[in-house]
Design a protein around this motif. Sequence first.
Motif: not given
Length: 174
Positions: A74-79, A85-93, A155-168
């Motif tokens: 899954i290689g959308v890392t740069a984006i 974080p909230k938008i990133a969590k949504y896109i990754l999910s 794992k993605t869903i369980r991470i709070p949006a404000d604490q979200f990080s791709y690496d997590m």
Amino acid sequence: MKDLFEKLDSYLDYINMTVMTVMMAVATLLAFINVVLRYVFGTSLTWAGELTSYLFIWSALFGSAYGFKIGLHIGVTAIIQSIKPKIAKYILSLSLIVIFIYLLLIVKWGYDFVMFNYELEQVSIDLQLPFWIIYLCVPISMSIAAYQVLLKIIKTIRIPADQFSYDMVMKEQH
């Protein structure tokens, strides 16, 4: 429940690594032996090319399944790392869900293809191995891949949006 998932994950890692390693090692050794036989002794194993191909395919598909665990695919890392974080969590999910559905479709297609070949009772030319056995690698490896993606979705869903990080989510300790 966490122990069960950890044991299953450990077991699947073992299967993936064993299949990948053994199949690749045997394929490489077989190809080498066949080249030596051909160029040094003027003969070859007629079935070696076919078996080498099947071994490489099995190795690649199980390697692909393992790649989902360690975050190689899954290689959308740069984006994702450059947006909130909230938008990133949504896109990754969303992308993980699409990948999960796609993998389930491949599992279904692979299973249907295995059953189709089982009913046809066709065998490979050189090895006389039933094709359904050869094609088992698709539903098995893609089931493992789908399981790994499902774990990443959870794992993605369980991470709070404000604490979200791709690496997590994507980086596994291995």
